[in-house]
Design an enzyme around this catalytic site. Structure first.
Site, PDB file in Angstrom:
ATOM      1  N   ARG A   1      -3.982  -3.045   9.509  1.00  0.00           N
ATOM      2  CA  ARG A   1      -4.746  -1.968   8.890  1.00  0.00           C
ATOM      3  C   ARG A   1      -5.298  -1.148  10.035  1.00  0.00           C
ATOM      4  NH1 ARG A   1      -6.807  -1.288   3.862  1.00  0.00           N
ATOM      5  NH2 ARG A   1      -6.406  -3.392   3.166  1.00  0.00           N
TER       6      ARG A   1
ATOM      7  N   ARG B   1       3.297  -1.104  -4.686  1.00  0.00           N
ATOM      8  CA  ARG B   1       4.054  -0.878  -3.462  1.00  0.00           C
ATOM      9  C   ARG B   1       5.315  -1.733  -3.485  1.00  0.00           C
ATOM     10  NH1 ARG B   1       1.229  -0.498   2.276  1.00  0.00           N
ATOM     11  NH2 ARG B   1       2.995  -0.063   3.593  1.00  0.00           N
TER      12      ARG B   1
ATOM     13  N   LYS C   1      -1.385   9.879  -2.746  1.00  0.00           N
ATOM     14  CA  LYS C   1      -1.506   8.418  -2.827  1.00  0.00           C
ATOM     15  C   LYS C   1      -1.217   8.022  -4.269  1.00  0.00           C
ATOM     16  CE  LYS C   1      -4.483   4.600  -1.354  1.00  0.00           C
ATOM     17  NZ  LYS C   1      -4.241   3.624  -2.407  1.00  0.00           N
TER      18      LYS C   1
ATOM     19  N   GLU D   1      -0.296  12.956   2.290  1.00  0.00           N
ATOM     20  CA  GLU D   1       0.635  12.646   1.195  1.00  0.00           C
ATOM     21  C   GLU D   1      -0.133  12.213  -0.037  1.00  0.00           C
ATOM     22  OE1 GLU D   1       3.229   9.568   2.552  1.00  0.00           O
ATOM     23  OE2 GLU D   1       4.336  10.907   3.870  1.00  0.00           O
TER      24      GLU D   1
HETATM   25  P1  ATP Z   1      -6.051   0.397  -2.443  1.00  0.00           P
HETATM   26  O1  ATP Z   1      -6.786  -0.496  -3.373  1.00  0.00           O
HETATM   27  O2  ATP Z   1      -6.799   1.597  -2.052  1.00  0.00           O
HETATM   28  O3  ATP Z   1      -4.639   0.649  -2.828  1.00  0.00           O
HETATM   29  P2  ATP Z   1      -5.048  -1.403  -0.592  1.00  0.00           P
HETATM   30  O4  ATP Z   1      -5.805  -2.337   0.239  1.00  0.00           O
HETATM   31  O5  ATP Z   1      -4.178  -1.920  -1.697  1.00  0.00           O
HETATM   32  O6  ATP Z   1      -6.052  -0.381  -1.132  1.00  0.00           O
HETATM   33  P3  ATP Z   1      -4.512   0.570   1.287  1.00  0.00           P
HETATM   34  O7  ATP Z   1      -4.108   0.255   2.672  1.00  0.00           O
HETATM   35  O8  ATP Z   1      -5.921   0.901   1.135  1.00  0.00           O
HETATM   36  O9  ATP Z   1      -4.077  -0.593   0.356  1.00  0.00           O
HETATM   37  O10 ATP Z   1      -3.688   1.770   0.714  1.00  0.00           O
HETATM   38  C1  ATP Z   1      -2.344   1.806   0.919  1.00  0.00           C
HETATM   39  C2  ATP Z   1      -1.616   1.631  -0.380  1.00  0.00           C
HETATM   40  O11 ATP Z   1      -1.459   2.890  -1.023  1.00  0.00           O
HETATM   41  C3  ATP Z   1      -0.230   1.172  -0.088  1.00  0.00           C
HETATM   42  O12 ATP Z   1      -0.176  -0.225  -0.103  1.00  0.00           O
HETATM   43  C4  ATP Z   1       0.618   1.798  -1.145  1.00  0.00           C
HETATM   44  O13 ATP Z   1       0.797   0.878  -2.197  1.00  0.00           O
HETATM   45  C5  ATP Z   1      -0.206   2.947  -1.679  1.00  0.00           C
HETATM   46  N1  ATP Z   1       0.402   4.280  -1.458  1.00  0.00           N
HETATM   47  C6  ATP Z   1       0.583   5.221  -2.408  1.00  0.00           C
HETATM   48  N2  ATP Z   1       1.110   6.341  -1.907  1.00  0.00           N
HETATM   49  C7  ATP Z   1       1.284   6.136  -0.584  1.00  0.00           C
HETATM   50  C8  ATP Z   1       1.781   6.932   0.467  1.00  0.00           C
HETATM   51  N3  ATP Z   1       2.204   8.181   0.271  1.00  0.00           N
HETATM   52  N4  ATP Z   1       1.805   6.386   1.697  1.00  0.00           N
HETATM   53  C9  ATP Z   1       1.364   5.116   1.913  1.00  0.00           C
HETATM   54  N5  ATP Z   1       0.878   4.325   0.948  1.00  0.00           N
HETATM   55  C10 ATP Z   1       0.836   4.805  -0.300  1.00  0.00           C
END
Ligand code: ATP
Length: 582
Positions: free
Chosen positions: A415, A253, A248, A246
């Site tokens: 995670r 969020r 990103k 998907e």
């Molecule tokens: P990053 O700084 O990379 O966003 P993070 O620690 O905030 O890292 P991660 O677990 O690495 O969070 O990445 C998941 C985040 O990506 C989610 O919290 C969400 O906000 C975002 N996101 C965007 N598109 C999607 C998607 N299609 N599915 C899941 N998460 C998504």
């Protein structure tokens, strides 16, 4: 008595010892108020997602102490300045209390909680006086030790250092049949974010009650997070050879909770952020067909005229208490839904992702502002790579690749390897502007209906004497520019793509390559849709300028052949890579 427990907990730094002490406190607490004790132990009176604070400022605390103890405010302030600890100041003040009251009533947890609750709920004029009277009343009946902890709690300074997991351990030992059963309590916590509720359930209904714990609209579910890998073949291998990839999206969020017409939004940190996004709430009401639902979405800033996504930083403007109406107009958002955790009475957190995604697609009616995360299901490395480049091109951070296996549940609060993010491992700013040739345009929408929404821009390939597209730009134009452009370009309009223009993208309107404009972008990336420098860096990919913005300068002084060359763009891309390597 609870104050004694706190004192002992405060004196230890060992987690096991702390757990044992907490077990003692919990065991000696009547079950019907165990939730309240758990909240108080964490220095609050509600779970974190409830938007209410006791909110006692230091000045007010000193006043209340003076009233309850008979000491002078200046003396108390002096103590406070010495130690920086309102708790110690309170203990000392109450110990030296001048008059002894004969009507002193021993404090109970219930009474302390009720008074603190009243303080938190107080609002409107007279709030400060009311809080002060309530607090002084409580202190008057407190022992010096109790006063210490009450003061720390009301001012938000308890900090006993008890982690959520320690509370869960202690609850498992006290009421759940042993520490090995913590996993059940942990899941209950992960789907409710409410330690008090978990405590009450396990104390009153035992482990069986906890095992039946279901998600509930209004209680945020702790977020599932991704692991990271940087090679598509590794990602596919880790996910069993196949995944749903998907986009990103690069926004904030949001967990959407909908009960009929009532909608609440929680942030990734489980704070209630509904007041920041009244427009997102309206979008949910309009587009989520399910009566009750908990859905996850990325909220992304968009350009209202072109519907293009803007970088995450733009959402900063929405983080405010006042002037939200104006911010909403200037910085509108779109929602990209990516998970369904609960729909119409059904808890979906333990269902595999394909089922959750299907349910999501059924629950949401997509519109131009509410979409379901763009995806492909694939077992092919090449396809994954191309989709990744497309995502970058469209303003996303990369991909989230998700397991489609039977065990692909929603891992609340964890995670794990069921979701793997695939992001660019570099980032760098473009420092130089480029001059690009206008070769096409797209019809505008919204405020730009009837004029152009964005322009298709190309660099000049000197070897082949052609113009190769490198970006699509709809940002940076003033209203005046927007009205001027169709007139300015009218005389260059042609029915088909000009033979010297190389493009995979189909513009709504084509132009002879004549007009040159100056552009500043965020960076140069590999692209599956733009043909500038095709196959030079990587087979099947061209280069593109990400987040382009018109600087306001028309380069009438330049002919199309004087525009920035493909060669230069390739060099700029390589320079970027070198900068990252350094
Ligand atoms: P990053 O700084 O990379 O966003 P993070 O620690 O905030 O890292 P991660 O677990 O690495 O969070 O990445 C998941 C985040 O990506 C989610 O919290 C969400 O906000 C975002 N996101 C965007 N598109 C999607 C998607 N299609 N599915 C899941 N998460 C998504």
């Amino acid at each position: 008595m609870i104050a004694e427990g706190y004192e002992k907990i405060e004196a230890t730094t060992k987690r096991l010892e702390m757990t044992d002490l907490l077990v003692n406190v919990l065991k000696s607490t009547p079950k019907e108020i165990i939730d309240k004790v758990v909240y108080l132990t964490q220095g609050r009176i509600y779970p974190g997602f409830v938007d209410l604070e006791i909110g006692v400022a230091e000045k007010l605390a000193v006043k209340a102490l003076a009233r309850a103890s008979g000491r002078k405010e200046s003396e108390i302030t002096e103590d406070l300045n010495k130690t920086g600890d309102i708790g110690k100041a309170a203990q000392k003040s109450m110990a030296s209390k001048r008059q002894v009251t004969f009507f002193q009533q021993p404090l109970t947890v219930r009474r302390v909680y009720e008074v603190l609750d009243k303080m938190a709920r107080a609002s409107g004029s007279g709030t400060v006086d009311l809080k002060m009277a309530l607090l002084a009343g409580l202190l008057a009946d407190a022992t010096p030790k109790e006063a210490k902890y009450i003061m720390r709690i009301v001012t938000g300074n308890l900090r006993l250092g008890i982690a959520d997991m320690t509370v869960l351990d202690a609850l498992a030992i006290a009421y759940g049949g042993g520490k090995e059963n913590r996993v059940y309590l942990e899941r209950a916590y992960n789907v409710s974010s409410d330690l008090g509720k978990v405590a009450k359930t396990v104390a009153e209904k035992g482990l069986e009650g906890v095992k039946k714990f279901e998600v509930s609209v209004g209680e945020p579910i702790r977020a599932m997070l991704c692991e990271r890998l940087s090679r598509p073949e590794e990602i596919l291998e880790k996910l069993g050879g196949k995944c749903v990839a998907e986009y990103k999206y690069d926004g904030e969020r949001i967990q959407v909770h909908k009960k009929g017409e009532e909608v609440v939004l929680f942030s990734r940190r489980l704070e209630n952020i509904s007041s920041q996004y009244p427009d997102a709430i309206e979008l949910v009401k309009r587009c989520v067909k399910a009566e009750d639902a908990i859905l996850e979405a990325e909220c992304v800033a968009i350009d209202p005229d072109t519907n293009e996504m803007k970088p995450f930083q733009e959402l900063m403007h929405r983080r405010r208490k006042h002037g939200i109406e104006k911010a909403m107009e200037e910085y509108p958002v779109s929602l990209f839904m990516f998970d369904a955790l609960y729909v119409n009475g059904k808890d979906l957190t333990l269902k595999p992702y394909p089922i959750r995604r299907r349910t999501l697609e059924e629950a949401v009616e997509v519109s131009d502002r509410v979409e379901i995360a763009k995806c492909v299901v694939t077992d092919n490395v090449k396809k994954l790579e191309t989709f990744f480049l497309e995502a970058i091109q469209d303003g996303c951070e990369g991909l989230v690749c998700k397991s489609v296996a039977a065990n692909s549940v929603y891992q609340a609060g964890a995670r794990g390897w069921l979701w793997i993010k695939y992001k660019r491992d570099y980032k760098s700013e473009m420092t130089d502007t480029v001059d690009l040739v206008v070769v096409g345009a797209f019809h505008g929408r919204g405020r730009r209906a009837g004029i152009y929404g964005a322009l298709l821009l190309a660099a000049y390939n000197r070897d082949k004497d052609v113009f190769e597209t490198v970006t699509k730009c709809g940002t940076g134009f003033t209203d005046e520019d927007l009205w001027k452009l169709p007139k300015m370009l009218q005389k260059h309009k042609i029915a088909h793509k000009q033979s010297r223009v190389q493009s995979l993208i189909k513009a709504d309107i084509w132009f002879e390559p004549v007009v040159v404009i100056e552009i500043l972008g965020a960076e140069i990336t590999l692209s599956p849709v733009h043909v500038c420098g095709l196959n030079v860096i990587r087979k099947g990919s061209g280069l593109a300028i990400r987040f382009p913005r018109f600087t306001g300068r028309y380069r009438h002084d330049k002919a199309a052949e004087d525009a920035t060359t493909v060669e230069e763009i390739i060099e700029m891309y390589k320079g970027q890579r070198r900068k990252i390597a350094e």
